[in-house]
Write a protein that holds these residues in place. Structure first.
Motif, short mmCIF file in Angstrom:
data_model
loop_
_atom_site.label_atom_id
_atom_site.label_comp_id
_atom_site.label_asym_id
_atom_site.label_seq_id
_atom_site.Cartn_x
_atom_site.Cartn_y
_atom_site.Cartn_z
N ASP A 18 0.83 -1.20 0.00
CA ASP A 18 0.00 0.00 0.00
C ASP A 18 0.87 1.27 0.00
O ASP A 18 0.53 2.27 -0.64
CB ASP A 18 -0.92 0.02 1.22
CG ASP A 18 -1.98 -1.07 1.14
OD1 ASP A 18 -2.20 -1.61 0.02
OD2 ASP A 18 -2.59 -1.39 2.17
N GLN A 70 -5.67 1.23 -6.48
CA GLN A 70 -5.97 1.81 -5.16
C GLN A 70 -7.46 1.69 -4.83
O GLN A 70 -7.84 1.37 -3.70
CB GLN A 70 -5.53 3.26 -5.14
CG GLN A 70 -5.49 3.87 -3.74
CD GLN A 70 -4.96 5.29 -3.77
OE1 GLN A 70 -5.47 6.14 -4.49
NE2 GLN A 70 -3.91 5.57 -3.00
N ARG A 71 -8.33 1.92 -5.81
CA ARG A 71 -9.77 1.81 -5.58
C ARG A 71 -10.17 0.36 -5.30
O ARG A 71 -11.03 0.09 -4.44
CB ARG A 71 -10.54 2.34 -6.81
CG ARG A 71 -10.50 3.84 -6.97
CD ARG A 71 -11.58 4.30 -7.95
NE ARG A 71 -11.39 3.71 -9.26
CZ ARG A 71 -10.68 4.23 -10.25
NH1 ARG A 71 -10.07 5.41 -10.07
NH2 ARG A 71 -10.58 3.63 -11.40
N ASN A 72 -9.53 -0.56 -6.03
CA ASN A 72 -9.86 -1.98 -5.80
C ASN A 72 -9.51 -2.41 -4.38
O ASN A 72 -10.23 -3.20 -3.76
CB ASN A 72 -9.11 -2.85 -6.81
CG ASN A 72 -9.65 -2.69 -8.23
OD1 ASN A 72 -10.80 -2.28 -8.41
ND2 ASN A 72 -8.82 -3.01 -9.22
N ARG A 73 -8.42 -1.87 -3.84
CA ARG A 73 -8.00 -2.27 -2.49
C ARG A 73 -8.88 -1.61 -1.41
O ARG A 73 -8.96 -2.13 -0.28
CB ARG A 73 -6.53 -1.87 -2.25
CG ARG A 73 -5.56 -2.64 -3.12
CD ARG A 73 -4.14 -2.34 -2.74
NE ARG A 73 -3.20 -3.01 -3.64
CZ ARG A 73 -1.89 -3.03 -3.47
NH1 ARG A 73 -1.35 -2.42 -2.42
NH2 ARG A 73 -1.11 -3.67 -4.32
N GLN A 74 -9.52 -0.52 -1.75
CA GLN A 74 -10.35 0.17 -0.76
C GLN A 74 -11.76 -0.39 -0.70
O GLN A 74 -12.54 0.00 0.16
CB GLN A 74 -10.40 1.67 -1.09
CG GLN A 74 -9.07 2.38 -0.87
CD GLN A 74 -9.09 3.82 -1.35
OE1 GLN A 74 -10.06 4.24 -1.99
NE2 GLN A 74 -8.02 4.56 -1.09
N ARG A 75 -12.08 -1.29 -1.58
CA ARG A 75 -13.43 -1.88 -1.56
C ARG A 75 -13.59 -2.89 -0.45
O ARG A 75 -12.68 -3.57 -0.09
CB ARG A 75 -13.72 -2.54 -2.91
CG ARG A 75 -13.94 -1.55 -4.05
CD ARG A 75 -14.13 -2.25 -5.35
NE ARG A 75 -14.26 -1.32 -6.46
CZ ARG A 75 -14.33 -1.67 -7.71
NH1 ARG A 75 -14.31 -2.96 -8.07
NH2 ARG A 75 -14.45 -0.77 -8.67
#
Length: 226
Positions: A178, A221-226
């Protein structure tokens, strides 16, 4: 009546052969003979003849002295500016550095009839834009090298063929921590901000690569925040 005639009269016993020759000439050719003879005598005495019109014009077109001829050229540099104008441009550089891109471009591309002062302002703006471009390229160089490394192994494609480049390979993205993901995204944003300060600092190819990298990093980054 030439000299031979005067000599002939002298041989024949004339007391003043020249005067006699002149009298005979006037008697034979009229009053104009005396004026003509006087003019020939003056030219024969070593006095300069009156210059003809052609000679007068040629003499009036004398070339200027070598020093005066080269004074103007020697005071100008390769760009066509005199030493005094170069000093003006140097003094104007500090003011140009405080201008934004819009102001610099306005000076550089001023339309309509230009005065010499307008040309100097345009030159000062061009030099400042070139300085910013060089500075931006130097600042971006290390970051661009890191971004290029991120693109190694990425897929290539074409929008017209229905595919698009990933910018960064999916495997490389998944292996990133991250912290690395955030750091690379921040680095890409910084490069974009530097490029915005100077025109032409980045080629269109590098801009496309930077856009693809930022898009791939944002997506991960968006995929990891889901």
């Amino acid at each position: 009546m030439g000299k031979a005639f005067v000599a002939k009269l002298a041989k024949e016993g004339a007391r003043d052969p020249e005067a006699l020759a002149a009298w005979i000439g006037r008697k034979k050719h009229g009053a104009s003979f005396g004026k003509k003879q006087g003019a020939e005598k003056k030219s024969g005495d070593g006095k300069k003849e009156a210059p003809s019109k052609g000679k007068t014009r040629a003499a009036s077109k004398k070339p200027p002295p070598a020093a005066a001829q080269g004074a103007d050229n020697s005071s100008r540099n390769g760009a066509g500016f005199t030493e005094q104008e170069e000093q003006t441009l140097t003094a104007a550089s500090s003011q140009a550095r405080r201008m934004d891109l819009g102001q610099l471009l306005t000076h550089r591309h001023k339309s309509g009839e230009r005065t010499r002062e307008d040309e100097l302002r345009a030159e000062a703006a061009s030099r400042e834009l070139e300085r910013r471009k060089t500075e931006a390229q130097q600042r971006m160089a290390p970051a661009m090298e890191s971004i290029r490394k991120l693109t190694s192994g990425s897929k290539s494609g074409s929008f017209m063929m229905g595919t698009s480049a990933e910018g960064v390979s999916s495997q490389r993205l998944r292996r990133m921590s991250d912290e690395d993901l955030a750091r690379n995204l921040q680095l890409a944003r910084a490069v974009g901000e530097v490029d915005a300060t100077a025109i032409g600092a980045m080629s269109s190819r590098d801009k496309t690569m930077l856009y693809d990298v930022m898009r791939a990093l944002h997506r991960e980054q968006r995929n990891r925040q889901r």
